[in-house]
Design a protein around this motif. Structure first.
Motif, PDB file in Angstrom:
ATOM      1  N   SER A  15       6.746  -6.992   7.780  1.00 44.71           N
ATOM      2  CA  SER A  15       5.418  -7.018   7.155  1.00 44.71           C
ATOM      3  C   SER A  15       5.389  -8.000   5.990  1.00 44.71           C
ATOM      4  N   ALA A  16       6.480  -8.050   5.211  1.00 45.79           N
ATOM      5  CA  ALA A  16       6.550  -8.990   4.094  1.00 45.79           C
ATOM      6  C   ALA A  16       6.572 -10.427   4.591  1.00 45.79           C
TER       7      ALA A  16
ATOM      8  N   CYS B   7       7.138 -10.561  -1.308  1.00 50.05           N
ATOM      9  CA  CYS B   7       5.723 -10.378  -1.653  1.00 50.05           C
ATOM     10  C   CYS B   7       5.438 -10.807  -3.086  1.00 50.05           C
TER      11      CYS B   7
ATOM     12  N   VAL C 149       5.302 -14.616  -3.141  1.00 50.85           N
ATOM     13  CA  VAL C 149       4.066 -15.097  -2.529  1.00 50.85           C
ATOM     14  C   VAL C 149       2.891 -14.897  -3.484  1.00 50.85           C
ATOM     15  N   ASP C 150       2.830 -13.739  -4.128  1.00 52.17           N
ATOM     16  CA  ASP C 150       1.753 -13.473  -5.082  1.00 52.17           C
ATOM     17  C   ASP C 150       1.807 -14.412  -6.279  1.00 52.17           C
TER      18      ASP C 150
ATOM     19  N   GLU D  47       9.215  -2.939   7.489  1.00 55.14           N
ATOM     20  CA  GLU D  47       8.766  -3.300   6.144  1.00 55.14           C
ATOM     21  C   GLU D  47       9.082  -4.765   5.834  1.00 55.14           C
TER      22      GLU D  47
ATOM     23  N   GLY E 117       0.772 -15.266   6.328  1.00 60.37           N
ATOM     24  CA  GLY E 117      -0.667 -15.167   6.135  1.00 60.37           C
ATOM     25  C   GLY E 117      -1.164 -15.873   4.891  1.00 60.37           C
ATOM     26  N   HIS E 118      -0.272 -16.064   3.923  1.00 58.53           N
ATOM     27  CA  HIS E 118      -0.651 -16.731   2.683  1.00 58.53           C
ATOM     28  C   HIS E 118      -0.127 -18.172   2.616  1.00 58.53           C
TER      29      HIS E 118
ATOM     30  N   ASP F 101       5.295 -11.429   7.442  1.00 60.93           N
ATOM     31  CA  ASP F 101       3.928 -11.655   7.915  1.00 60.93           C
ATOM     32  C   ASP F 101       3.010 -12.002   6.741  1.00 60.93           C
ATOM     33  N   TYR F 102       3.230 -11.329   5.611  1.00 60.71           N
ATOM     34  CA  TYR F 102       2.440 -11.569   4.401  1.00 60.71           C
ATOM     35  C   TYR F 102       2.629 -13.004   3.929  1.00 60.71           C
ATOM     36  N   ALA F 103       3.874 -13.481   3.956  1.00 56.97           N
ATOM     37  CA  ALA F 103       4.143 -14.871   3.587  1.00 56.97           C
ATOM     38  C   ALA F 103       3.431 -15.837   4.531  1.00 56.97           C
TER      39      ALA F 103
END
Length: 289
Positions: free
Chosen positions: A142-143, A113, A116-117, A139, A149-150, A145-147
């Motif tokens: 989810s991370a 995360c 990605v940020d 968890e 999504g971005h 998925d976050y990658a």
């Protein structure tokens, strides 16, 4: 380089500084003479290389050399024009072993995360991970998925236990798992194989590769961690050549996503030049519409 179609692609570009690679690994010896100060940026979550002889520092520096060492030396130096954002997750120890220490799923999730940020376009993970609990695996998912999504691709080393199966990392549908291949264009015996590797993964050079040592010289290593860096570097070069390409477009070109459905547990070799040709044709067609 010829084995995976990188020779021709590397003649066209050394990468663009705006293409950032998230290196989730051990600390990098940024004072190595073959590395430039502008090519590597370290996130606050991880420290510098303090013990050059540690497995963690040796591993992180080696992978960084594959990606962004100066060209003209012994290291592969695939994309020195790109930026590596280093996020060390392995603690330095005085162990004489060659394998980096393991990391927990929550530690990996946090590092993913943070990268990605920070704006990375592709993440390179070669982590020996402790067995996560169900909650920890959620968890980590989810991370990832976050990658996704971005718009950040995730390249993961398949592992070197010589087993048939998958892990919490390689099972995720967004991940590109990478198997190590020898110079005979066959998977190395120690590389993990499985349906996730066969369906969505790639093979890349993983035998007797020379790159940077944190002591200032060179070292030779092998395995899926090495192979994953070749795929990551190829993606960074392709995005440098086609900066307007979408993440799904880059992923399809690299993995052959438009081809027939794969059923083998063995992935095909990376074809970086073939991916470049695919993207070039797509961009040309789009320009004429």
């Amino acid at each position: 380089m010829d084995l995976v179609g990188l020779t021709s692609l590397m003649k066209l570009t050394s990468g663009e500084r705006g293409i950032a690679i998230g290196l989730i690994d051990g600390p990098v010896a940024t004072d190595h003479p073959a590395l430039t100060a502008e090519s590597i940026r370290r996130l606050p979550g991880g420290g510098p290389c303090l013990l050059p002889g540690s497995p963690a520092c040796r591993h992180g520096t080696f992978i960084a050399g594959i990606l962004v060492a100066r060209r003209g030396g012994a290291a592969p130096a695939i994309c020195p024009g790109c930026t590596v954002i280093a996020r060390p997750v392995f603690a330095e120890t005085t162990s004489d072993g060659q394998r980096p220490p393991s990391v927990t799923a929550p530690q990996l999730a946090t590092a993913i995360c943070e990268c990605v940020d920070a704006g990375v376009r592709v993440l390179n993970l070669s982590a020996g991970m402790t067995q996560p609990s169900t909650r920890q695996e959620r968890e980590l998912n989810s991370a990832l998925d976050y990658a996704a999504g971005h718009g950040a691709l995730v390249v993961v080393a398949a592992g070197n236990q010589g087993t048939l199966g998958s892990s919490a990392l390689t099972r995720h549908p967004w991940v590109i798992p990478v198997v190590g291949y020898g110079m005979d264009a066959r998977p190395m015996a120690q590389s993990n194989l499985g349906s996730s590797m066969g369906r969505r993964g790639l093979g890349a050079p993983g035998e007797n590769v020379t790159s940077l040592s944190p002591q200032g010289g060179l070292q030779t290593q092998g395995g899926t961690s090495v192979a994953a860096a070749f795929v990551t570097g190829a993606i960074a070069l392709l995005w440098s050549r086609f900066p307007k390409a979408g993440v799904a477009e880059i992923k399809r070109a690299v993995t052959g996503g438009h081809g027939p459905r794969r059923t083998s547990v063995v992935p095909p070799l990376l074809d970086a030049w073939g991916a470049h040709q695919t993207l070039s044709a797509t961009q040309s067609a789009r320009a004429t519409q």
